[in-house]
Design a protein around this motif. Sequence first.
Motif, PDB file in Angstrom:
ATOM      1  N   GLU A 286       0.824  -1.210   0.000  1.00 52.70           N
ATOM      2  CA  GLU A 286       0.000   0.000   0.000  1.00 52.70           C
ATOM      3  C   GLU A 286       0.855   1.256   0.000  1.00 52.70           C
ATOM      4  N   GLU A 287       1.979   1.209   0.701  1.00 54.76           N
ATOM      5  CA  GLU A 287       2.881   2.356   0.744  1.00 54.76           C
ATOM      6  C   GLU A 287       3.497   2.624  -0.628  1.00 54.76           C
ATOM      7  N   LEU A 288       3.861   1.554  -1.340  1.00 47.23           N
ATOM      8  CA  LEU A 288       4.433   1.717  -2.676  1.00 47.23           C
ATOM      9  C   LEU A 288       3.411   2.334  -3.625  1.00 47.23           C
ATOM     10  N   VAL A 289       2.173   1.865  -3.580  1.00 49.08           N
ATOM     11  CA  VAL A 289       1.137   2.387  -4.467  1.00 49.08           C
ATOM     12  C   VAL A 289       0.793   3.830  -4.089  1.00 49.08           C
ATOM     13  N   ALA A 290       0.808   4.139  -2.802  1.00 50.39           N
ATOM     14  CA  ALA A 290       0.539   5.520  -2.365  1.00 50.39           C
ATOM     15  C   ALA A 290       1.593   6.471  -2.935  1.00 50.39           C
ATOM     16  N   GLY A 291       2.845   6.018  -2.983  1.00 51.29           N
ATOM     17  CA  GLY A 291       3.892   6.830  -3.591  1.00 51.29           C
ATOM     18  C   GLY A 291       3.632   7.062  -5.067  1.00 51.29           C
ATOM     19  N   ASP A 292       3.186   6.025  -5.765  1.00 52.50           N
ATOM     20  CA  ASP A 292       2.849   6.172  -7.184  1.00 52.50           C
ATOM     21  C   ASP A 292       1.707   7.167  -7.368  1.00 52.50           C
ATOM     22  N   LEU A 293       0.715   7.115  -6.493  1.00 50.35           N
ATOM     23  CA  LEU A 293      -0.427   8.026  -6.596  1.00 50.35           C
ATOM     24  C   LEU A 293       0.017   9.479  -6.418  1.00 50.35           C
ATOM     25  N   ALA A 294       0.866   9.726  -5.450  1.00 47.78           N
ATOM     26  CA  ALA A 294       1.342  11.089  -5.223  1.00 47.78           C
ATOM     27  C   ALA A 294       2.110  11.606  -6.438  1.00 47.78           C
ATOM     28  N   ARG A 295       2.938  10.756  -7.034  1.00 49.13           N
ATOM     29  CA  ARG A 295       3.687  11.178  -8.217  1.00 49.13           C
ATOM     30  C   ARG A 295       2.764  11.335  -9.422  1.00 49.13           C
ATOM     31  N   ARG A 296       1.754  10.476  -9.527  1.00 48.29           N
ATOM     32  CA  ARG A 296       0.792  10.636 -10.615  1.00 48.29           C
ATOM     33  C   ARG A 296       0.129  12.002 -10.550  1.00 48.29           C
ATOM     34  N   ASP A 297      -0.357  12.353  -9.360  1.00 48.31           N
ATOM     35  CA  ASP A 297      -1.066  13.624  -9.208  1.00 48.31           C
ATOM     36  C   ASP A 297      -0.160  14.808  -9.529  1.00 48.31           C
ATOM     37  N   LEU A 298       1.097  14.719  -9.107  1.00 49.42           N
ATOM     38  CA  LEU A 298       2.051  15.780  -9.415  1.00 49.42           C
ATOM     39  C   LEU A 298       2.257  15.895 -10.923  1.00 49.42           C
ATOM     40  N   ALA A 299       2.510  14.779 -11.583  1.00 49.81           N
ATOM     41  CA  ALA A 299       2.784  14.798 -13.020  1.00 49.81           C
ATOM     42  C   ALA A 299       1.583  15.304 -13.806  1.00 49.81           C
ATOM     43  N   VAL A 300       0.398  14.803 -13.506  1.00 53.09           N
ATOM     44  CA  VAL A 300      -0.795  15.195 -14.264  1.00 53.09           C
ATOM     45  C   VAL A 300      -1.101  16.676 -14.068  1.00 53.09           C
ATOM     46  N   ARG A 301      -0.992  17.151 -12.828  1.00 53.43           N
ATOM     47  CA  ARG A 301      -1.259  18.568 -12.561  1.00 53.43           C
ATOM     48  C   ARG A 301      -0.305  19.453 -13.346  1.00 53.43           C
ATOM     49  N   ARG A 302       0.982  19.121 -13.320  1.00 56.24           N
ATOM     50  CA  ARG A 302       1.972  19.949 -14.006  1.00 56.24           C
ATOM     51  C   ARG A 302       1.836  19.845 -15.530  1.00 56.24           C
ATOM     52  N   LEU A 303       1.584  18.659 -16.041  1.00 56.76           N
ATOM     53  CA  LEU A 303       1.450  18.500 -17.493  1.00 56.76           C
ATOM     54  C   LEU A 303       0.302  19.329 -18.046  1.00 56.76           C
ATOM     55  N   ASN A 304      -0.783  19.400 -17.306  1.00 51.13           N
ATOM     56  CA  ASN A 304      -1.937  20.165 -17.776  1.00 51.13           C
ATOM     57  C   ASN A 304      -1.730  21.676 -17.706  1.00 51.13           C
ATOM     58  N   GLN A 305      -0.613  22.103 -17.135  1.00 53.53           N
ATOM     59  CA  GLN A 305      -0.268  23.534 -17.107  1.00 53.53           C
ATOM     60  C   GLN A 305       0.629  23.925 -18.275  1.00 53.53           C
ATOM     61  N   MET A 306       1.047  22.954 -19.084  1.00 53.01           N
ATOM     62  CA  MET A 306       1.995  23.215 -20.160  1.00 53.01           C
ATOM     63  C   MET A 306       1.260  23.522 -21.460  1.00 53.01           C
ATOM     64  N   PRO A 307       1.673  24.561 -22.185  1.00 50.81           N
ATOM     65  CA  PRO A 307       1.014  24.910 -23.449  1.00 50.81           C
ATOM     66  C   PRO A 307       1.058  23.764 -24.454  1.00 50.81           C
ATOM     67  N   GLY A 308      -0.089  23.490 -25.067  1.00 50.90           N
ATOM     68  CA  GLY A 308      -0.169  22.443 -26.083  1.00 50.90           C
ATOM     69  C   GLY A 308      -0.277  21.045 -25.535  1.00 50.90           C
ATOM     70  N   VAL A 309      -0.372  20.907 -24.204  1.00 47.21           N
ATOM     71  CA  VAL A 309      -0.392  19.590 -23.568  1.00 47.21           C
ATOM     72  C   VAL A 309      -1.672  19.436 -22.747  1.00 47.21           C
ATOM     73  N   THR A 310      -2.317  18.288 -22.867  1.00 52.36           N
ATOM     74  CA  THR A 310      -3.400  17.903 -21.966  1.00 52.36           C
ATOM     75  C   THR A 310      -3.133  16.480 -21.511  1.00 52.36           C
ATOM     76  N   CYS A 311      -3.575  16.148 -20.305  1.00 48.42           N
ATOM     77  CA  CYS A 311      -3.299  14.809 -19.785  1.00 48.42           C
ATOM     78  C   CYS A 311      -4.432  14.354 -18.885  1.00 48.42           C
ATOM     79  N   VAL A 312      -5.100  13.296 -19.285  1.00 46.79           N
ATOM     80  CA  VAL A 312      -6.109  12.655 -18.451  1.00 46.79           C
ATOM     81  C   VAL A 312      -5.394  11.872 -17.357  1.00 46.79           C
ATOM     82  N   ALA A 313      -5.877  11.947 -16.141  1.00 40.60           N
ATOM     83  CA  ALA A 313      -5.264  11.197 -15.048  1.00 40.60           C
ATOM     84  C   ALA A 313      -5.406   9.701 -15.304  1.00 40.60           C
TER      85      ALA A 313
END
Length: 386
Positions: A286-313
């Motif tokens: 569960e701890e390993l998957v929780a780490g993946d979730l935190a990184r997913r949220d970071l990556a998706v949030r930042r990617l959607n702030q980039m011009p010309g880029v959209t990213c579905v979670a």
Amino acid sequence: MPRFARRITQTSAKNFGMFARAFGRPGDLIHLELGRPVEDTPDHIKEATIAALRAGHVHYSDLQGIPELRHALAGKMAQDNGTDYTADEIIVTNGLTQASYAAFMALLDEGDEAILLAPYYPQHIGKIELAGAKAVIAPLDTDNDFAIRRDLIEAHITPKTRMIVLINPCNPTGRVYSRAELQILADLAIEHDLTVISDEVYERITYDGAEHVSIAALPGMRARTITMFAFTKAYAMDGWRLGWLAADASMTGALMKITTNEVTHVNTFIQHGALAAVTGPKAALEELVAGDLARRDLAVRRLNQMPGVTCVAPQGTIYAFADIRGTGLPSQELAEKLMNDTGVVVEAGSFYGNAGEGHLRICFGSVDETRLSEAMDRMQGFFNAL
């Protein structure tokens, strides 16, 4: 001079995509192209393996996998996957790679066809071709989050079709297919007498309540499905090269003919580590998957702030499949420019077939949050300047 076999000269070369382009390249590269977990293997798994070594588990053992591990895997599948395999219907393999190779070699003949849903995992293609068969690509519905549709797949079924290859959760798109989508595949398999090869290596890495369903648990599918798993991702055991497959007893003899000719059996003492992974505390997983979730949220949030880029979670896996069609650039060109200009290495969507064009696959699970934030900063500057 030796003459190479047709399986070598007339099949696709092994392709490692952007990883091969980045390998050995100087500079401060951030590797988001390679699907490997950043975490270390949990200690209780290591300790069980060390104990097995010290206890003398260093000799030949059961060709199918040590019985206690196969019994534990059968129990795990009954509880988590809704299936009823016995220990005798499970084969421990050298990763999912060997499991899939055995499945293709056991079931495909020269001239047969195997359908891959696109975007597809390209490493399966080489094994299909080594078996003498042809990989047939069925593109999914790109503009509907790569949904499975009956018409998109049935159009590619011919008298030569022997199987459909499924990856669920899906690499590269991050989709976790719904029960209704899997029922479409099950209906096609039953109506056309096909086998389903189901790659479920990411089964434990799901987010936001997404339900992973094993297609073998659907009515009529147990006898026509080979389900493959690995300890690679969820347990951070990629270098251990350890997986397993489950198949009806009618297929295990044929599959064993391949695996025993390849490697006799999997390394004995690491199977005790695998047993500890299956039966050990769930908190580590569960701890390993929780780490993946935190990184997913970071990556998706930042990617959607980039011009010309959209990213579905993504609903599962350790990948974000970012849509970069807004940039107007081909994905391979963009991936190479990104590496050259910023040192951030990602995979071009076209690596996963034409259906992946217009996307980049970003492995947020391969680095820690600090390094991932740095990669996102570099990418932000890159896309701002395009």
